[in-house]
Write an enzyme that holds these catalytic residues in place. Structure first.
Site, PDB file in Angstrom:
ATOM      1  N   GLN A  76      -3.898  -9.572 -14.474  1.00 22.37           N
ATOM      2  CA  GLN A  76      -4.586  -8.590 -13.981  1.00 22.37           C
ATOM      3  C   GLN A  76      -6.307  -9.309 -14.441  1.00 22.37           C
ATOM      4  O   GLN A  76      -6.605 -10.044 -15.289  1.00 22.37           O
ATOM      5  CB  GLN A  76      -4.712  -7.444 -15.266  1.00 22.37           C
ATOM      6  N   LYS A 111       0.821   0.303 -13.283  1.00 26.56           N
ATOM      7  CA  LYS A 111       1.727  -0.709 -12.538  1.00 26.56           C
ATOM      8  C   LYS A 111       3.152  -0.736 -13.013  1.00 26.56           C
ATOM      9  O   LYS A 111       4.038  -0.843 -12.504  1.00 26.56           O
ATOM     10  CB  LYS A 111       0.816  -2.018 -12.546  1.00 26.56           C
ATOM     11  N   ASP A 119       0.127 -10.356  -5.725  1.00 29.78           N
ATOM     12  CA  ASP A 119      -1.243  -9.867  -5.235  1.00 29.78           C
ATOM     13  C   ASP A 119      -1.811 -10.444  -3.928  1.00 29.78           C
ATOM     14  O   ASP A 119      -2.775 -10.048  -3.476  1.00 29.78           O
ATOM     15  CB  ASP A 119      -2.331 -10.505  -6.273  1.00 29.78           C
TER      16      ASP A 119
END
Ligand code: NAD
Length: 280
Positions: free
Chosen positions: A95, A51, A118
């Site tokens: 994460q 990422k 997200d």
């Protein structure tokens, strides 16, 4: 037709790169993504590194904050609060999975909805299910973009999603409803899954079960999107038996090289959107 997710993701990334350059010239600012990584779970370390690398490539400033696996929930929440209040940060991502002492619910709730790249914060989930503009979870967004490349107008199409997770199945259902599909969400307690799948014009498999969907489960010319990433021995396989289905489906994503690259591209897209929203 085999859907080339890598190619589609590359197109999105170069568009993002161009837009960031234009915005930088205009505002002298660039988007910035902060990723919080807790513990030493190897797949998470790999995801986060990918990422970060992808963000840098398109001109997004990216930073990883690492904590040991015994970090307290309070410390992580304090950091999120600090990042929420830092006007230079466009997006925050924690994460998953998290260690037991850190509540996933509290962490997701703590990220400000405007920085929730997200799209997991309940405000964004609620906005999506109400049909309002929201930050959309990256994997379902990537799937939708691939499906719309094949068929731009999905109105009236019958979509079947295998899996009802907050990450994949549920937001996917909302997105397809918004596209005027008739949507079925199947899951581990669904009776006669094969029968449900056979009704699908568009089938999205997000169960995490290797080779679950067989050739006899789809109708001819269905669009098949395979979200699954499963390790079988040394191989990564999807939830769909690709070899069996590839000639029967109208279009199908491979694993790897299908949905995976789109997920990262959509994370960059969401970071850019959060940045732009802050400029106005
Ligand atoms: P999850 O475990 O949270 O949810 C799985 C869902 O599938 C559940 O709703 C469950 O009811 C359903 N399910 C499980 N077994 C089933 C069966 N035999 N029949 C019907 N339904 C069944 O998983 P998740 O986080 O949604 O991830 C699903 C898969 O997608 C995993 O393989 C994961 O690695 C992969 N994934 C891929 C990407 C990507 O970028 N391609 C991103 C996220 C997750």
């Amino acid at each position: 037709m085999i859907i080339d997710g890598k190619k589609e993701a590359q197109i999105i990334r170069s568009e993002i790169k161009k837009e960031i350059l234009i915005l930088k010239k205009k505002t002298n600012k660039i988007p910035s993504l902060t990723v919080i990584l807790i513990g030493d779970y190897v797949p998470s370390q790999i995801y986060v590194k990918n990422k970060e690398k992808s963000a840098r490539e398109v001109g997004i400033h990216s930073k990883i904050i690492k904590y040991p696996k015994n970090v307290s929930e309070k410390e992580v929440l304090k950091k999120i609060d600090e990042l929420n209040n830092n006007m230079d940060i466009s997006g925050i991502l924690v994460q998953l999975p998290l260690p037991d002492q850190v509540s996933k619910e509290k962490i997701i709730n703590a990220i400000h909805p405007s920085k929730d790249v997200d799209g997991f914060n309940p405000v964004n989930v609620g906005r999506l299910s109400s049909g309002y503009k929201s930050i959309i979870p990256c994997t379902p967004l990537g799937c939708l973009l691939l499906i719309k490349k094949i068929e731009p107008d999905l109105s009236g199409r019958r979509a079947v999603i295998i899996g009802r997770s907050n990450l994949n199945g549920k937001p996917m259902a909302q997105l397809l409803l918004k596209e005027n599909c008739t949507v079925t969400v199947a899951h581990s307690k669904t009776n006669n899954l094969q029968n449900e799948c056979l009704k699908a014009d568009i089938l999205i498999a997000a169960a995490g079960v290797p080779n679950l969907v067989k050739e006899s489960w789809i109708k001819k010319d269905a669009i098949v999107i395979d979200v699954g990433i499963n390790k079988v021995g040394e191989k990564i396989v999807g939830d769909v038996n690709f070899e069996e289905l590839k000639d029967k489906a109208k279009a199908i994503t491979p694993v790897p090289g299908g949905v995976g690259p789109m997920t990262i591209a959509c994370l960059l897209k969401n970071t850019l959107e959060c940045f732009k929203a802050r400029l106005t």
